[in-house]
Design a protein around this motif. Structure first.
Motif, PDB file in Angstrom:
ATOM      1  N   GLN A  49     -13.767  12.711  25.510  1.00  0.00           N
ATOM      2  CA  GLN A  49     -14.256  11.491  24.884  1.00  0.00           C
ATOM      3  C   GLN A  49     -13.184  10.919  23.959  1.00  0.00           C
ATOM      4  O   GLN A  49     -12.433  11.653  23.321  1.00  0.00           O
ATOM      5  CB  GLN A  49     -15.528  11.781  24.085  1.00  0.00           C
ATOM      6  CG  GLN A  49     -16.712  12.174  24.936  1.00  0.00           C
ATOM      7  CD  GLN A  49     -17.957  12.407  24.097  1.00  0.00           C
ATOM      8  OE1 GLN A  49     -18.097  11.866  22.997  1.00  0.00           O
ATOM      9  NE2 GLN A  49     -18.867  13.220  24.620  1.00  0.00           N
ATOM     10  N   GLU A  50     -13.145   9.607  23.881  1.00  0.00           N
ATOM     11  CA  GLU A  50     -12.151   8.941  23.041  1.00  0.00           C
ATOM     12  C   GLU A  50     -12.290   9.375  21.578  1.00  0.00           C
ATOM     13  O   GLU A  50     -11.289   9.523  20.869  1.00  0.00           O
ATOM     14  CB  GLU A  50     -12.308   7.426  23.162  1.00  0.00           C
ATOM     15  CG  GLU A  50     -11.337   6.619  22.300  1.00  0.00           C
ATOM     16  CD  GLU A  50      -9.885   6.920  22.603  1.00  0.00           C
ATOM     17  OE1 GLU A  50      -9.058   6.867  21.652  1.00  0.00           O
ATOM     18  OE2 GLU A  50      -9.550   7.209  23.768  1.00  0.00           O
ATOM     19  N   SER A  51     -13.519   9.593  21.135  1.00  0.00           N
ATOM     20  CA  SER A  51     -13.727  10.011  19.744  1.00  0.00           C
ATOM     21  C   SER A  51     -13.110  11.377  19.471  1.00  0.00           C
ATOM     22  O   SER A  51     -12.586  11.624  18.379  1.00  0.00           O
ATOM     23  CB  SER A  51     -15.232  10.041  19.428  1.00  0.00           C
ATOM     24  OG  SER A  51     -15.914  10.938  20.296  1.00  0.00           O
ATOM     25  N   HIS A  52     -13.145  12.271  20.475  1.00  0.00           N
ATOM     26  CA  HIS A  52     -12.555  13.600  20.311  1.00  0.00           C
ATOM     27  C   HIS A  52     -11.028  13.522  20.293  1.00  0.00           C
ATOM     28  O   HIS A  52     -10.367  14.222  19.505  1.00  0.00           O
ATOM     29  CB  HIS A  52     -13.026  14.520  21.437  1.00  0.00           C
ATOM     30  CG  HIS A  52     -14.501  14.783  21.400  1.00  0.00           C
ATOM     31  ND1 HIS A  52     -15.211  15.214  22.508  1.00  0.00           N
ATOM     32  CD2 HIS A  52     -15.412  14.661  20.396  1.00  0.00           C
ATOM     33  CE1 HIS A  52     -16.489  15.359  22.187  1.00  0.00           C
ATOM     34  NE2 HIS A  52     -16.629  15.020  20.911  1.00  0.00           N
ATOM     35  N   LEU A  53     -10.469  12.677  21.148  1.00  0.00           N
ATOM     36  CA  LEU A  53      -9.017  12.494  21.139  1.00  0.00           C
ATOM     37  C   LEU A  53      -8.561  11.839  19.835  1.00  0.00           C
ATOM     38  O   LEU A  53      -7.519  12.198  19.277  1.00  0.00           O
ATOM     39  CB  LEU A  53      -8.590  11.642  22.338  1.00  0.00           C
ATOM     40  CG  LEU A  53      -8.789  12.273  23.722  1.00  0.00           C
ATOM     41  CD1 LEU A  53      -8.455  11.272  24.817  1.00  0.00           C
ATOM     42  CD2 LEU A  53      -7.932  13.524  23.875  1.00  0.00           C
ATOM     43  N   ALA A  54      -9.351  10.893  19.351  1.00  0.00           N
ATOM     44  CA  ALA A  54      -9.022  10.231  18.087  1.00  0.00           C
ATOM     45  C   ALA A  54      -9.033  11.227  16.936  1.00  0.00           C
ATOM     46  O   ALA A  54      -8.214  11.139  16.009  1.00  0.00           O
ATOM     47  CB  ALA A  54     -10.013   9.097  17.819  1.00  0.00           C
ATOM     48  N   ALA A  55      -9.951  12.202  16.992  1.00  0.00           N
ATOM     49  CA  ALA A  55     -10.014  13.219  15.943  1.00  0.00           C
ATOM     50  C   ALA A  55      -8.769  14.103  15.969  1.00  0.00           C
ATOM     51  O   ALA A  55      -8.261  14.511  14.917  1.00  0.00           O
ATOM     52  CB  ALA A  55     -11.267  14.073  16.126  1.00  0.00           C
ATOM     53  N   ILE A  56      -8.261  14.391  17.171  1.00  0.00           N
ATOM     54  CA  ILE A  56      -7.018  15.163  17.284  1.00  0.00           C
ATOM     55  C   ILE A  56      -5.854  14.367  16.696  1.00  0.00           C
ATOM     56  O   ILE A  56      -5.037  14.891  15.930  1.00  0.00           O
ATOM     57  CB  ILE A  56      -6.745  15.528  18.759  1.00  0.00           C
ATOM     58  CG1 ILE A  56      -7.740  16.589  19.227  1.00  0.00           C
ATOM     59  CG2 ILE A  56      -5.317  16.016  18.947  1.00  0.00           C
ATOM     60  CD1 ILE A  56      -7.602  16.964  20.688  1.00  0.00           C
ATOM     61  N   LEU A  57      -5.772  13.086  17.050  1.00  0.00           N
ATOM     62  CA  LEU A  57      -4.689  12.237  16.539  1.00  0.00           C
ATOM     63  C   LEU A  57      -4.777  12.090  15.018  1.00  0.00           C
ATOM     64  O   LEU A  57      -3.753  11.970  14.329  1.00  0.00           O
ATOM     65  CB  LEU A  57      -4.748  10.858  17.203  1.00  0.00           C
ATOM     66  CG  LEU A  57      -4.484  10.831  18.714  1.00  0.00           C
ATOM     67  CD1 LEU A  57      -4.711   9.424  19.255  1.00  0.00           C
ATOM     68  CD2 LEU A  57      -3.065  11.290  19.031  1.00  0.00           C
ATOM     69  N   ALA A  58      -5.987  12.119  14.488  1.00  0.00           N
ATOM     70  CA  ALA A  58      -6.179  11.961  13.046  1.00  0.00           C
ATOM     71  C   ALA A  58      -5.578  13.114  12.262  1.00  0.00           C
ATOM     72  O   ALA A  58      -5.281  12.975  11.063  1.00  0.00           O
ATOM     73  CB  ALA A  58      -7.665  11.834  12.726  1.00  0.00           C
ATOM     74  N   ALA A  59      -5.382  14.264  12.930  1.00  0.00           N
ATOM     75  CA  ALA A  59      -4.770  15.405  12.244  1.00  0.00           C
ATOM     76  C   ALA A  59      -3.354  15.083  11.771  1.00  0.00           C
ATOM     77  O   ALA A  59      -2.869  15.650  10.797  1.00  0.00           O
ATOM     78  CB  ALA A  59      -4.742  16.617  13.170  1.00  0.00           C
ATOM     79  N   GLY A  60      -2.708  14.132  12.459  1.00  0.00           N
ATOM     80  CA  GLY A  60      -1.363  13.736  12.057  1.00  0.00           C
ATOM     81  C   GLY A  60      -1.331  12.877  10.812  1.00  0.00           C
ATOM     82  O   GLY A  60      -0.266  12.650  10.232  1.00  0.00           O
ATOM     83  N   SER A  90      -6.382  20.026  28.195  1.00  0.00           N
ATOM     84  CA  SER A  90      -5.402  20.377  27.161  1.00  0.00           C
ATOM     85  C   SER A  90      -4.095  19.625  27.389  1.00  0.00           C
ATOM     86  O   SER A  90      -3.496  19.091  26.448  1.00  0.00           O
ATOM     87  CB  SER A  90      -5.152  21.888  27.172  1.00  0.00           C
ATOM     88  OG  SER A  90      -6.327  22.612  26.876  1.00  0.00           O
ATOM     89  N   LEU A  91      -3.662  19.573  28.646  1.00  0.00           N
ATOM     90  CA  LEU A  91      -2.445  18.819  28.974  1.00  0.00           C
ATOM     91  C   LEU A  91      -2.639  17.331  28.716  1.00  0.00           C
ATOM     92  O   LEU A  91      -1.736  16.651  28.215  1.00  0.00           O
ATOM     93  CB  LEU A  91      -2.057  19.062  30.434  1.00  0.00           C
ATOM     94  CG  LEU A  91      -1.569  20.478  30.772  1.00  0.00           C
ATOM     95  CD1 LEU A  91      -1.442  20.641  32.281  1.00  0.00           C
ATOM     96  CD2 LEU A  91      -0.233  20.772  30.094  1.00  0.00           C
ATOM     97  N   LEU A  92      -3.819  16.822  29.054  1.00  0.00           N
ATOM     98  CA  LEU A  92      -4.114  15.416  28.812  1.00  0.00           C
ATOM     99  C   LEU A  92      -4.072  15.103  27.316  1.00  0.00           C
ATOM    100  O   LEU A  92      -3.535  14.067  26.893  1.00  0.00           O
ATOM    101  CB  LEU A  92      -5.481  15.062  29.386  1.00  0.00           C
ATOM    102  CG  LEU A  92      -5.978  13.627  29.189  1.00  0.00           C
ATOM    103  CD1 LEU A  92      -5.025  12.627  29.835  1.00  0.00           C
ATOM    104  CD2 LEU A  92      -7.379  13.463  29.761  1.00  0.00           C
ATOM    105  N   ALA A  93      -4.609  16.002  26.494  1.00  0.00           N
ATOM    106  CA  ALA A  93      -4.568  15.809  25.042  1.00  0.00           C
ATOM    107  C   ALA A  93      -3.130  15.787  24.533  1.00  0.00           C
ATOM    108  O   ALA A  93      -2.774  14.979  23.670  1.00  0.00           O
ATOM    109  CB  ALA A  93      -5.362  16.915  24.349  1.00  0.00           C
ATOM    110  N   LEU A  94      -2.288  16.661  25.089  1.00  0.00           N
ATOM    111  CA  LEU A  94      -0.871  16.670  24.704  1.00  0.00           C
ATOM    112  C   LEU A  94      -0.183  15.373  25.125  1.00  0.00           C
ATOM    113  O   LEU A  94       0.656  14.833  24.403  1.00  0.00           O
ATOM    114  CB  LEU A  94      -0.167  17.873  25.327  1.00  0.00           C
ATOM    115  CG  LEU A  94      -0.562  19.238  24.759  1.00  0.00           C
ATOM    116  CD1 LEU A  94      -0.001  20.363  25.625  1.00  0.00           C
ATOM    117  CD2 LEU A  94      -0.080  19.391  23.320  1.00  0.00           C
ATOM    118  N   HIS A  95      -0.552  14.866  26.307  1.00  0.00           N
ATOM    119  CA  HIS A  95      -0.001  13.604  26.795  1.00  0.00           C
ATOM    120  C   HIS A  95      -0.389  12.450  25.869  1.00  0.00           C
ATOM    121  O   HIS A  95       0.423  11.575  25.555  1.00  0.00           O
ATOM    122  CB  HIS A  95      -0.508  13.345  28.217  1.00  0.00           C
ATOM    123  CG  HIS A  95       0.310  12.358  28.984  1.00  0.00           C
ATOM    124  ND1 HIS A  95       0.176  12.157  30.339  1.00  0.00           N
ATOM    125  CD2 HIS A  95       1.282  11.483  28.591  1.00  0.00           C
ATOM    126  CE1 HIS A  95       1.013  11.226  30.740  1.00  0.00           C
ATOM    127  NE2 HIS A  95       1.687  10.788  29.700  1.00  0.00           N
TER     128      HIS A  95
END
Length: 346
Positions: A49-60, A90-95
């Motif tokens: 989900q976009e919200s989950h990816l956004a949460a990962i990006l927010a760590a930065g 996991s690879l998609l999240a890294l991408h």
């Protein structure tokens, strides 16, 4: 077996997420782990989900330690799982981090692990044999890991994270300084960019995975990478167009080799991506053809006169009459050529 694996995977997700949710109330690391778990669930055909990816990006956006934790958890998740769904997510999240992450996330990704300074994305032994579909998907995952490794490698050559929206300023600055680069450095950058296109061309044809939402999501990102790579190559080839009259012979040969490698990618790239007469892509192929002809005219040799290999080059025509010590050796970071006297220059 596939259905049972899905059920087991969902149970694992619920258990892991439930445990992380309890710990996350008072522990930042557990909260970040929970974020990664949610983005890399075992659901086979559901993109994160976009919200989950956004949460990962927010760590930065927080402390550097938060970014380090996210990268570390993602990498551990990637290398410990035997699930194709978890691996590709996991690879998609890294991408996504490569494309949309900020400098802090990029920095942590580029030096992972801290002790080795390398990126261990190559999943050459990954196999998910729970079903015929996951077995076929495993082939795709191994390629995707190699592709992301190539992006990271080429980004090091360019000096900025290729495809990153946060590095647009560096890319604009790059356009301004390309004219000041030495030809050998410019050739090195072109080589790194062509490596990306060549890796895209190696993407597996998985006939049983057509319509897979995860793969469609991935190929959407890869398609965006493709057009950005073409843009970067066009800028550099056009710079060589300005330098044509003053190119050395060896630089000319390396440039022709690079252009030939580009042409070899044309058919496969055209089959993978619908360009609909894209001006940028058409400009590249026209420029490649034009430059090959012009280099041949200016330097007085033709492509058919060259016998090339990626290891050593030796004249096939004069092999009987010319000894190795009578040939001229040109050093290069990427190619090793030997040209017999009188073979290439009229």
């Amino acid at each position: 077996m596939g259905l049972l694996g899905d059920i087991i995977g969902k149970v694992k997700d619920k258990a892991s997420i439930g445990k992380a949710a309890l710990l996350s109330r008072n522990h930042t690391t557990a909260a970040l782990r929970l974020t990664v778990l949610r983005a890399t669930s075992h659901e086979a055909d559901t993109p994160p989900q976009e919200s989950h990816l956004a949460a990962i990006l927010a760590a930065g956006e927080g402390p550097r330690t938060a970014a380090a934790v996210v990268i570390d958890v993602l990498m551990r998740r990637l290398h410990k799982t035997s699930s194709s769904a978890v691996a590709i997510k996991s690879l998609l999240a890294l991408h996504v981090i490569v494309r949309r992450g900020n400098f802090i996330l990029h920095d942590q990704l580029s030096v992972y692990p801290a002790s080795g300074g390398r990126n261990y994305l190559k999943l050459s032994d990954f196999r998910d044999n729970s079903s015929p579909i996951t077995w076929e998907l495993s082939t795709w995952i191994r390629w995707y890991a190699k592709y992301l490794e190539q992006i990271l490698s080429s980004s090091r050559i360019l000096g900025y994270f290729l495809f990153s929206t946060s590095c647009s300023l560096e890319r604009e600055k790059g356009k301004e300084i390309i004219a000041s680069l030495l030809c050998k450095d410019l050739l090195r950058e072109i080589d790194g960019l062509i490596n990306i296109l060549e890796e895209i061309c190696k993407s597996p044809d998985c006939v049983h995975l057509e319509g897979n939402k995860l793969l469609l999501e991935v190929m959407g990102l890869v398609g965006e990478d493709y057009f950005t790579t073409v843009d970067e190559i066009v800028i550099r080839v056009e710079e060589f167009k300005e330098r044509l009259s003053c190119l050395s012979f060896v630089d000319s040969v390396e440039l022709v080799c690079a252009l030939k490698r580009l042409e070899d990618c044309k058919e496969r790239l055209g089959a993978l991506f619908e360009v609909n007469g894209s001006g940028l892509v058409e400009d590249l192929w026209c420029l490649v053809s034009e430059m090959k002809d012009k280099v041949g005219e200016v330097k007085g040799f033709k492509e058919e006169k060259m016998v090339l290999s990626w290891g050593r080059f030796e004249s096939a025509r004069f092999g009987e009459r010319v000894k190795p010590q009578d040939s001229v050796q040109f050093a290069s970071n990427r190619f090793a050529f030997q040209f017999a006297y009188g073979e290439l220059v009229r």
